[in-house]
Design an enzyme around this catalytic site. Sequence first.
Site, PDB file in Angstrom:
ATOM      1  CE1 TYR A 147      -3.523   2.629   0.807  1.00  0.00           C
ATOM      2  CE2 TYR A 147      -2.322   3.261   2.865  1.00  0.00           C
ATOM      3  CZ  TYR A 147      -3.207   3.630   1.848  1.00  0.00           C
ATOM      4  OH  TYR A 147      -3.934   4.500   2.008  1.00  0.00           O
ATOM      5  CG  ASP A 236       5.732   3.237   1.239  1.00  0.00           C
ATOM      6  OD1 ASP A 236       5.880   3.624   2.489  1.00  0.00           O
ATOM      7  OD2 ASP A 236       4.530   3.122   0.955  1.00  0.00           O
ATOM      8  CE  LYS A 264       0.933   4.934   8.462  1.00  0.00           C
ATOM      9  NZ  LYS A 264      -0.500   4.590   8.610  1.00  0.00           N
TER      10      LYS A 264
HETATM   11  C1  LIG Z   1       3.426   1.835   3.679  1.00  0.00           C
HETATM   12  C2  LIG Z   1       2.462   2.910   3.523  1.00  0.00           C
HETATM   13  N1  LIG Z   1       2.772   3.840   2.743  1.00  0.00           N
HETATM   14  C3  LIG Z   1       2.090   5.100   2.616  1.00  0.00           C
HETATM   15  C4  LIG Z   1       0.913   5.412   3.459  1.00  0.00           C
HETATM   16  C5  LIG Z   1       0.164   6.553   3.228  1.00  0.00           C
HETATM   17  O1  LIG Z   1       0.248   7.447   4.437  1.00  0.00           O
HETATM   18  P1  LIG Z   1      -0.546   8.532   4.887  1.00  0.00           P
HETATM   19  O2  LIG Z   1      -1.883   7.738   5.581  1.00  0.00           O
HETATM   20  O3  LIG Z   1       0.132   9.354   6.057  1.00  0.00           O
HETATM   21  O4  LIG Z   1      -1.090   9.371   3.618  1.00  0.00           O
HETATM   22  C6  LIG Z   1       0.858   4.199   4.244  1.00  0.00           C
HETATM   23  C7  LIG Z   1      -0.372   4.597   5.300  1.00  0.00           C
HETATM   24  O5  LIG Z   1      -0.947   3.732   5.843  1.00  0.00           O
HETATM   25  C8  LIG Z   1       1.359   3.050   4.602  1.00  0.00           C
HETATM   26  O6  LIG Z   1       1.078   2.236   5.250  1.00  0.00           O
END
Ligand SMILES: Cc1ncc(COP(=O)(O)O)c(C=O)c1O
Length: 428
Positions: A147, A236, A264
């Site tokens: 994700y 990521d 996060k």
């Molecule tokens: C691996 C990963 N990348 C990107 C995101 C997107 O981050 P945000 O919710 O701060 O937009 C998330 C959110 O859960 C994530 O788990």
Amino acid sequence: MEPDADRFAKANEYRARAMKTVSFGVSSTPRGRQQPAPIVADFARGAHVWDNAGNRYIDYSAGYGPLILGHSPACVIDAVKAELDRGLRTASVHAGEAALAELVCETLPSAQKCAFVSSGSEAIQLALRVARAATGRTRIVKFRGHYHGWLDTIHAAGSVGNDGPSTIGQDPAALESLTIIDWGDIDALRTALTAEHAAVILEPIAVNGGCFMPREGFIEEVRRLTAERGIALIFDEVITGYRLSLGGAQAVLGVTPDISVIGKAMGAGLPIGAVVGSDAFMEPVSTGRLLHRGTFNGNPLSVAASIACISHLSDNAGEIYPRIDAMTAQLQEYVRQSAARHGVACAVNRTGSAMQIALGLTEMTTFADTAKADFARTQRFAGKLLSRGIQIIGRGLLYMTDAHGDDDIAETMSVFDEAFAQEAAEQG
Ligand SMILES: Cc1ncc(COP(=O)(O)O)c(C=O)c1O
């Protein structure tokens, strides 16, 4: 402890009110699916949150990941209060930006330059833009089950059997530059890569997919292939950054990407994200050739929280990470044994301080296995925990924080045992 039948009366009352004016009664759809009712967080301290009826929960949702230090770490609260006293200064250049970038560059192996934004989803979009600008190419490889935020260009292949958009309303044309392949399939990657590929993006340790470590040698081979072909490797690390270790998953795996995306945990609960990378790959944004925009980018409150959080983690890494990992491992072992004792099929995966439970199967080692898990049942099981004072993320994900202690773990174990007993009685 028997669940209290009235526990959710006030939460339901609030939901009925909110549904009249707030879409789905919440600000992010998954929050509205919490079973048996979305609790209304009224107050939080350390590892605990209290709802609007005064019920206390041991919280393993950790704000969906950011709260690595718990709900109210003194160092972060003090830093944000001090910053508030200096005025909000939104959209100003301020000295905190360089201070934070210096800390990130000291702690994250791939970081030589940083560009700040306000969320993980935004940071992903900027990372893709940077990769395209640096390589002069367009296509992106994405893996199934990973994700990378909710925006149209990348919100795809989140569930088994659907490589298309993840929600109605998404523009299918926005996904046209994606090449989607299976996580761990190095032959598929080798075949898929062409001279049109700008980047390969991946969660180096697949927490969203189900808490899987990469297959041995896979990440190393992805690194080798991308370097050989001049393609940007993007990690990521929105979840894993500052959660799995001070240097993220890249430090754990010993593989350095060209570009990393963090968010996060770096903000300890305030909204922030960043794209960081080598001087060479960050050149388009570092020189101002590439447009990097955003009113709230690098806002002083989030930056102050992040400086306080990363400094604290940096000073105490040798104590914090082994402790939260060990507590999570202890809980994982107990939950496995408890499920088996009660005859409930439940896979329990863990990567560091993130743990995934999935009912309906006993082993879940690949993303394809997740198709065999019963996530509706897992969500209802999370409701059984919530009814007894334990909050996890509804799809079965738990995060340990530095605020959790031995008493919390002991209470959590006994609640899991009761919930499995109820589950066993229901399955007959
Ligand atoms: C691996 C990963 N990348 C990107 C995101 C997107 O981050 P945000 O919710 O701060 O937009 C998330 C959110 O859960 C994530 O788990």
